[in-house]
Design a protein around this motif. Structure first.
Motif, PDB file in Angstrom:
ATOM      1  N   VAL A  28       0.845  -1.195   0.000  1.00 43.38           N
ATOM      2  CA  VAL A  28       0.000   0.000   0.000  1.00 43.38           C
ATOM      3  C   VAL A  28       0.885   1.251   0.000  1.00 43.38           C
ATOM      4  O   VAL A  28       2.091   1.167   0.180  1.00 43.38           O
ATOM      5  CB  VAL A  28      -0.945   0.027   1.230  1.00 43.38           C
ATOM      6  CG1 VAL A  28      -1.872  -1.178   1.231  1.00 43.38           C
ATOM      7  CG2 VAL A  28      -0.162   0.109   2.534  1.00 43.38           C
ATOM      8  N   GLN A  29       0.258   2.382  -0.161  1.00 48.87           N
ATOM      9  CA  GLN A  29       0.940   3.659  -0.011  1.00 48.87           C
ATOM     10  C   GLN A  29       1.085   3.959   1.479  1.00 48.87           C
ATOM     11  O   GLN A  29       0.196   3.615   2.275  1.00 48.87           O
ATOM     12  CB  GLN A  29       0.133   4.782  -0.679  1.00 48.87           C
ATOM     13  CG  GLN A  29       0.023   4.676  -2.172  1.00 48.87           C
ATOM     14  CD  GLN A  29       1.347   4.984  -2.856  1.00 48.87           C
ATOM     15  OE1 GLN A  29       2.178   5.734  -2.349  1.00 48.87           O
ATOM     16  NE2 GLN A  29       1.556   4.378  -4.013  1.00 48.87           N
ATOM     17  N   ALA A  30       2.154   4.624   1.842  1.00 50.18           N
ATOM     18  CA  ALA A  30       2.372   4.959   3.254  1.00 50.18           C
ATOM     19  C   ALA A  30       1.222   5.782   3.814  1.00 50.18           C
ATOM     20  O   ALA A  30       0.843   5.620   4.981  1.00 50.18           O
ATOM     21  CB  ALA A  30       3.699   5.698   3.423  1.00 50.18           C
ATOM     22  N   SER A  31       0.636   6.631   3.002  1.00 49.54           N
ATOM     23  CA  SER A  31      -0.461   7.481   3.488  1.00 49.54           C
ATOM     24  C   SER A  31      -1.654   6.662   3.967  1.00 49.54           C
ATOM     25  O   SER A  31      -2.399   7.101   4.851  1.00 49.54           O
ATOM     26  CB  SER A  31      -0.901   8.465   2.399  1.00 49.54           C
ATOM     27  OG  SER A  31      -1.335   7.746   1.252  1.00 49.54           O
ATOM     28  N   SER A  32      -1.857   5.456   3.437  1.00 49.55           N
ATOM     29  CA  SER A  32      -2.995   4.644   3.873  1.00 49.55           C
ATOM     30  C   SER A  32      -2.810   4.122   5.301  1.00 49.55           C
ATOM     31  O   SER A  32      -3.795   3.806   5.974  1.00 49.55           O
ATOM     32  CB  SER A  32      -3.249   3.488   2.905  1.00 49.55           C
ATOM     33  OG  SER A  32      -2.151   2.615   2.879  1.00 49.55           O
ATOM     34  N   LEU A  33      -1.568   4.060   5.770  1.00 42.85           N
ATOM     35  CA  LEU A  33      -1.319   3.615   7.144  1.00 42.85           C
ATOM     36  C   LEU A  33      -1.808   4.648   8.153  1.00 42.85           C
ATOM     37  O   LEU A  33      -2.220   4.298   9.266  1.00 42.85           O
ATOM     38  CB  LEU A  33       0.172   3.357   7.365  1.00 42.85           C
ATOM     39  CG  LEU A  33       0.808   2.285   6.489  1.00 42.85           C
ATOM     40  CD1 LEU A  33       2.311   2.211   6.756  1.00 42.85           C
ATOM     41  CD2 LEU A  33       0.154   0.942   6.704  1.00 42.85           C
ATOM     42  N   ARG A  56      -4.402   6.283   8.225  1.00 51.14           N
ATOM     43  CA  ARG A  56      -5.827   6.165   8.547  1.00 51.14           C
ATOM     44  C   ARG A  56      -6.009   5.364   9.838  1.00 51.14           C
ATOM     45  O   ARG A  56      -7.025   5.475  10.498  1.00 51.14           O
ATOM     46  CB  ARG A  56      -6.567   5.473   7.405  1.00 51.14           C
ATOM     47  CG  ARG A  56      -6.624   6.295   6.153  1.00 51.14           C
ATOM     48  CD  ARG A  56      -7.429   5.583   5.078  1.00 51.14           C
ATOM     49  NE  ARG A  56      -7.480   6.431   3.905  1.00 51.14           N
ATOM     50  CZ  ARG A  56      -7.168   6.042   2.687  1.00 51.14           C
ATOM     51  NH1 ARG A  56      -6.816   4.790   2.474  1.00 51.14           N
ATOM     52  NH2 ARG A  56      -7.231   6.875   1.690  1.00 51.14           N
ATOM     53  N   HIS A  57      -5.013   4.529  10.138  1.00 48.75           N
ATOM     54  CA  HIS A  57      -5.100   3.653  11.295  1.00 48.75           C
ATOM     55  C   HIS A  57      -4.158   4.067  12.431  1.00 48.75           C
ATOM     56  O   HIS A  57      -4.460   3.831  13.601  1.00 48.75           O
ATOM     57  CB  HIS A  57      -4.800   2.211  10.885  1.00 48.75           C
ATOM     58  CG  HIS A  57      -5.729   1.710   9.828  1.00 48.75           C
ATOM     59  ND1 HIS A  57      -7.006   1.283  10.111  1.00 48.75           N
ATOM     60  CD2 HIS A  57      -5.581   1.590   8.484  1.00 48.75           C
ATOM     61  CE1 HIS A  57      -7.602   0.899   8.987  1.00 48.75           C
ATOM     62  NE2 HIS A  57      -6.761   1.078   7.994  1.00 48.75           N
ATOM     63  N   PHE A  58      -3.011   4.634  12.084  1.00 47.64           N
ATOM     64  CA  PHE A  58      -2.026   5.096  13.063  1.00 47.64           C
ATOM     65  C   PHE A  58      -1.564   6.473  12.622  1.00 47.64           C
ATOM     66  O   PHE A  58      -0.998   6.620  11.540  1.00 47.64           O
ATOM     67  CB  PHE A  58      -0.837   4.120  13.132  1.00 47.64           C
ATOM     68  CG  PHE A  58      -1.229   2.753  13.621  1.00 47.64           C
ATOM     69  CD1 PHE A  58      -1.367   2.504  14.977  1.00 47.64           C
ATOM     70  CD2 PHE A  58      -1.505   1.729  12.720  1.00 47.64           C
ATOM     71  CE1 PHE A  58      -1.757   1.245  15.426  1.00 47.64           C
ATOM     72  CE2 PHE A  58      -1.891   0.478  13.154  1.00 47.64           C
ATOM     73  CZ  PHE A  58      -2.028   0.229  14.510  1.00 47.64           C
ATOM     74  N   PRO A  59      -1.774   7.502  13.457  1.00 49.21           N
ATOM     75  CA  PRO A  59      -1.468   8.870  13.024  1.00 49.21           C
ATOM     76  C   PRO A  59       0.011   9.131  12.749  1.00 49.21           C
ATOM     77  O   PRO A  59       0.349  10.029  11.986  1.00 49.21           O
ATOM     78  CB  PRO A  59      -1.979   9.743  14.174  1.00 49.21           C
ATOM     79  CG  PRO A  59      -2.160   8.828  15.332  1.00 49.21           C
ATOM     80  CD  PRO A  59      -2.348   7.449  14.789  1.00 49.21           C
TER      81      PRO A  59
END
Length: 190
Positions: A39-44, A46-49
């Motif tokens: 995935v793209q790092a930005s999608s992480l 959404r779950h961990f700021p």
């Protein structure tokens, strides 16, 4: 990379734990984690700021896992045998998962313990110690045992025992602490 609809905090934590186990906290960054998940790092985010939130979640998971290991080792045993088994399990788990263990040693400012996995782990050890000493909330002896186990695990991990090894020092230290806890019991009830 597409955003997978099944990306969950648990999936992220499992992949993060794999990276942590392989290279320690220093090797855990959002881009390599995202790449491992496809995935793209930005999608992480959404779950961990941020990375710190991810590390805190990993520390909580390590505390929970550590507590289960200690409880499993000590379950159904008389107090001294339970505490001895927990001490051996403590060292074994620290050796088996050194980077997870390292998260439990993260420097932090003194603060009142908050409810959560770290406090639960503390309470597991506190209850084992209190069962042997028969002193409710035996914080002093719990700190002494924990300090010995932490110190021993860190020295063991660092290789500071050298080529001669620890030469039975773990048994000597744990037995000395357990003997003192047993001696405290009659004094507490007198």
């Amino acid at each position: 990379m597409p955003y997978p609809s099944k990306l969950t905090p648990d999936l992220i934590l499992n992949s993060a734990q794999t990276l942590l186990d392989a290279g320690g906290a220093a090797a855990l960054n959002m881009r390599p984690l995202a790449a491992a998940l496809g995935v793209q790092a930005s999608s992480l985010y959404r779950h961990f700021p941020d990375r710190e939130a991810l590390l805190q979640a990993l520390e909580d998971a390590a505390s929970t896992e550590f507590g289960r290991v200690l409880q499993g080792a000590s379950s159904g045993k008389p107090p001294r045998e339970a505490l001895w088994a927990a001490a051996e399990a403590y060292l074994s788990h620290a050796r088996r998962f050194p980077h997870r263990y390292g998260l439990l040693l993260s420097p932090r400012l003194p603060a009142t313990a908050q409810p959560g996995p770290g406090k639960d782990l503390w309470n597991t050890v506190l209850n084992l110690v209190s069962a042997l000493s028969r002193i409710p909330d035996d914080t002093a002896r719990t700190v002494a045992l924990w300090a010995f186990l932490h110190g021993y695990a860190v020295l063991d991990r660092s290789g500071l025992f050298g080529l001669s090894g620890p030469r039975g020092s773990f048994d000597i230290g744990v037995n000395a602490l357990l003997d003192e806890m047993e001696r405290a019991a009659p004094a507490a009830s007198a």
